[in-house]
Write a protein that holds these residues in place. Sequence first.
Motif, PDB file in Angstrom:
ATOM      1  N   PRO A  26       0.830  -1.208   0.000  1.00  0.00           N
ATOM      2  CA  PRO A  26       0.000   0.000   0.000  1.00  0.00           C
ATOM      3  C   PRO A  26       0.864   1.257   0.000  1.00  0.00           C
ATOM      4  N   GLY A  27       0.396   2.283  -0.719  1.00  0.00           N
ATOM      5  CA  GLY A  27       1.119   3.540  -0.798  1.00  0.00           C
ATOM      6  C   GLY A  27       0.354   4.660  -0.108  1.00  0.00           C
ATOM      7  N   ILE A  28       0.811   5.879  -0.303  1.00  0.00           N
ATOM      8  CA  ILE A  28       0.149   7.042   0.253  1.00  0.00           C
ATOM      9  C   ILE A  28      -1.148   7.301  -0.518  1.00  0.00           C
ATOM     10  N   SER A  29      -2.196   7.692   0.174  1.00  0.00           N
ATOM     11  CA  SER A  29      -3.486   7.955  -0.458  1.00  0.00           C
ATOM     12  C   SER A  29      -3.366   9.044  -1.513  1.00  0.00           C
ATOM     13  N   PRO A  30      -3.707   8.761  -2.784  1.00  0.00           N
ATOM     14  CA  PRO A  30      -3.669   9.795  -3.822  1.00  0.00           C
ATOM     15  C   PRO A  30      -4.612  10.958  -3.511  1.00  0.00           C
ATOM     16  N   GLY A  31      -5.769  10.654  -2.908  1.00  0.00           N
ATOM     17  CA  GLY A  31      -6.689  11.717  -2.542  1.00  0.00           C
ATOM     18  C   GLY A  31      -6.069  12.686  -1.552  1.00  0.00           C
ATOM     19  N   GLN A  32      -5.325  12.177  -0.598  1.00  0.00           N
ATOM     20  CA  GLN A  32      -4.656  13.040   0.372  1.00  0.00           C
ATOM     21  C   GLN A  32      -3.537  13.839  -0.294  1.00  0.00           C
ATOM     22  N   LEU A  33      -2.794  13.216  -1.196  1.00  0.00           N
ATOM     23  CA  LEU A  33      -1.727  13.928  -1.890  1.00  0.00           C
ATOM     24  C   LEU A  33      -2.293  15.043  -2.761  1.00  0.00           C
ATOM     25  N   ALA A  34      -3.458  14.810  -3.357  1.00  0.00           N
ATOM     26  CA  ALA A  34      -4.099  15.856  -4.152  1.00  0.00           C
ATOM     27  C   ALA A  34      -4.470  17.046  -3.273  1.00  0.00           C
ATOM     28  N   LEU A  35      -4.979  16.770  -2.094  1.00  0.00           N
ATOM     29  CA  LEU A  35      -5.362  17.845  -1.181  1.00  0.00           C
ATOM     30  C   LEU A  35      -4.125  18.587  -0.671  1.00  0.00           C
ATOM     31  N   VAL A  36      -3.049  17.858  -0.432  1.00  0.00           N
ATOM     32  CA  VAL A  36      -1.793  18.501  -0.014  1.00  0.00           C
ATOM     33  C   VAL A  36      -1.273  19.405  -1.133  1.00  0.00           C
ATOM     34  N   GLU A  92      -5.537  18.102 -14.900  1.00  0.00           N
ATOM     35  CA  GLU A  92      -6.692  18.963 -14.644  1.00  0.00           C
ATOM     36  C   GLU A  92      -7.703  18.318 -13.697  1.00  0.00           C
ATOM     37  N   ARG A  93      -7.465  17.065 -13.335  1.00  0.00           N
ATOM     38  CA  ARG A  93      -8.430  16.339 -12.510  1.00  0.00           C
ATOM     39  C   ARG A  93      -8.586  16.980 -11.127  1.00  0.00           C
ATOM     40  N   VAL A  94      -7.483  17.441 -10.547  1.00  0.00           N
ATOM     41  CA  VAL A  94      -7.551  18.020  -9.199  1.00  0.00           C
ATOM     42  C   VAL A  94      -8.472  19.225  -9.176  1.00  0.00           C
ATOM     43  N   LEU A  95      -8.280  20.137 -10.130  1.00  0.00           N
ATOM     44  CA  LEU A  95      -9.110  21.346 -10.156  1.00  0.00           C
ATOM     45  C   LEU A  95     -10.556  21.011 -10.483  1.00  0.00           C
ATOM     46  N   ASP A  96     -10.790  20.098 -11.427  1.00  0.00           N
ATOM     47  CA  ASP A  96     -12.163  19.744 -11.805  1.00  0.00           C
ATOM     48  C   ASP A  96     -12.934  19.170 -10.623  1.00  0.00           C
ATOM     49  N   ASP A 117      -5.524  27.066 -13.519  1.00  0.00           N
ATOM     50  CA  ASP A 117      -5.863  25.680 -13.794  1.00  0.00           C
ATOM     51  C   ASP A 117      -4.857  24.788 -13.086  1.00  0.00           C
ATOM     52  N   SER A 118      -5.076  23.482 -13.154  1.00  0.00           N
ATOM     53  CA  SER A 118      -4.215  22.560 -12.418  1.00  0.00           C
ATOM     54  C   SER A 118      -2.785  22.582 -12.947  1.00  0.00           C
ATOM     55  N   THR A 119      -2.628  22.778 -14.259  1.00  0.00           N
ATOM     56  CA  THR A 119      -1.282  22.832 -14.820  1.00  0.00           C
ATOM     57  C   THR A 119      -0.501  23.981 -14.210  1.00  0.00           C
ATOM     58  N   HIS A 120      -1.171  25.108 -14.025  1.00  0.00           N
ATOM     59  CA  HIS A 120      -0.528  26.265 -13.409  1.00  0.00           C
ATOM     60  C   HIS A 120      -0.148  25.959 -11.963  1.00  0.00           C
ATOM     61  N   VAL A 121      -1.016  25.262 -11.257  1.00  0.00           N
ATOM     62  CA  VAL A 121      -0.741  24.907  -9.862  1.00  0.00           C
ATOM     63  C   VAL A 121       0.504  24.031  -9.767  1.00  0.00           C
ATOM     64  N   LEU A 122       0.575  22.982 -10.602  1.00  0.00           N
ATOM     65  CA  LEU A 122       1.723  22.071 -10.566  1.00  0.00           C
ATOM     66  C   LEU A 122       3.013  22.796 -10.938  1.00  0.00           C
ATOM     67  N   ALA A 123       2.930  23.665 -11.957  1.00  0.00           N
ATOM     68  CA  ALA A 123       4.121  24.389 -12.389  1.00  0.00           C
ATOM     69  C   ALA A 123       4.602  25.347 -11.301  1.00  0.00           C
ATOM     70  N   ALA A 124       3.667  25.974 -10.602  1.00  0.00           N
ATOM     71  CA  ALA A 124       4.039  26.915  -9.541  1.00  0.00           C
ATOM     72  C   ALA A 124       4.785  26.205  -8.421  1.00  0.00           C
ATOM     73  N   VAL A 125       4.335  25.009  -8.059  1.00  0.00           N
ATOM     74  CA  VAL A 125       4.997  24.256  -7.003  1.00  0.00           C
ATOM     75  C   VAL A 125       6.401  23.846  -7.435  1.00  0.00           C
ATOM     76  N   ARG A 126       6.567  23.464  -8.702  1.00  0.00           N
ATOM     77  CA  ARG A 126       7.884  23.086  -9.191  1.00  0.00           C
ATOM     78  C   ARG A 126       8.851  24.272  -9.154  1.00  0.00           C
ATOM     79  N   ARG A 127       8.351  25.474  -9.495  1.00  0.00           N
ATOM     80  CA  ARG A 127       9.205  26.660  -9.439  1.00  0.00           C
ATOM     81  C   ARG A 127       9.642  26.946  -8.006  1.00  0.00           C
ATOM     82  N   LEU A 128       8.757  26.709  -7.061  1.00  0.00           N
ATOM     83  CA  LEU A 128       9.099  26.912  -5.660  1.00  0.00           C
ATOM     84  C   LEU A 128      10.246  25.999  -5.241  1.00  0.00           C
TER      85      LEU A 128
END
Length: 306
Positions: A26-36, A92-96, A117-128
């Motif tokens: 078992p791994g980490i819950s994807p739903g929890q990782l999405a919320l994080v 885009e699934r997280v934002l939808d 959108d979700s792509t922007h969210v992921l890119a922003a975290v990577r820049r951080l």
Amino acid sequence: MRIRDQLGSVFSNEEFREAFGDRGRPGISPGQLALVSVLQFVENLTDRQAAHAVRARIDVKYLLGLELTDPGFDFTVLTGFRQRLLDHGMEERVLDLLLERLAGQGLVSAGGRQRTDSTHVLAAVRRLNRLEFIGETLRACMEALSAASAQWLVSWMDPAWQKRYGARTDAYRLPSERSERDRLAQQIAADGYRLLEAVHTSTAPTWLREIPAVTVLRTVWIQQFTRTVTDGGQEVGWRGKDDLPPGRALIASPYDTEARYSHKRGLDRVQGPLERGLHRLRAAASESVPARHPRRLHYRHRPGPR
């Protein structure tokens, strides 16, 4: 805490089933990782800071539905989660899903303007995370120079550097606005170039150039930045994705120059030299071995991951 009370569990694991296998431990819950991931964007947290929040903050544990004693997860898990979303076209699934839940509660309505959108969210975290890396690389170099020759460093260093680089980069909150983050990146880059120039002046002890942390700083700055020097000053900027060195040469940590980012089973993670060596040995062992030496392991050098 109000989010948990009003929305309950925002993301279910089933929504991300196609991106994760159903075999193995078992791994980490994807739903929890999405919320994080959403929390990261809202509170402007790096992966390391977000993972620490899951371990240490009661409000975050309540939001995720975790026990107070839950140890959380390693920060590299978030990088792997984002990569899985991108590999399976689910960015885009997280934002939808979030918008669907908010609309069901009457908190948003149709016809409004969508600003991200979700792509922007992921890119922003990577820049951080990239910003955190260069800041810590410069700080580590200054720590090494301070230990080697504090008098020389203090003799020319800008007093503002003590406040700017006195604490680890992951110990404070990075700017929330992209323009402010870009200015911070340019400031760190300029300070790094100034430090390298000072080390290589004729008045500086020549042995300072041989300190490993100085070599790491110079290499990282070459890999991460472009620099144009004119009579009126200098222009510094990030290297684009296509302009970065291959993964086998790209330094991933100022404290372990042999560590590299690797891509394995849909996950991006930092891989040490021992793990890379074992991976190559397994690859060589899986190839055909001459029959007269059935127990001999034939090692073949292979380039590291890109």
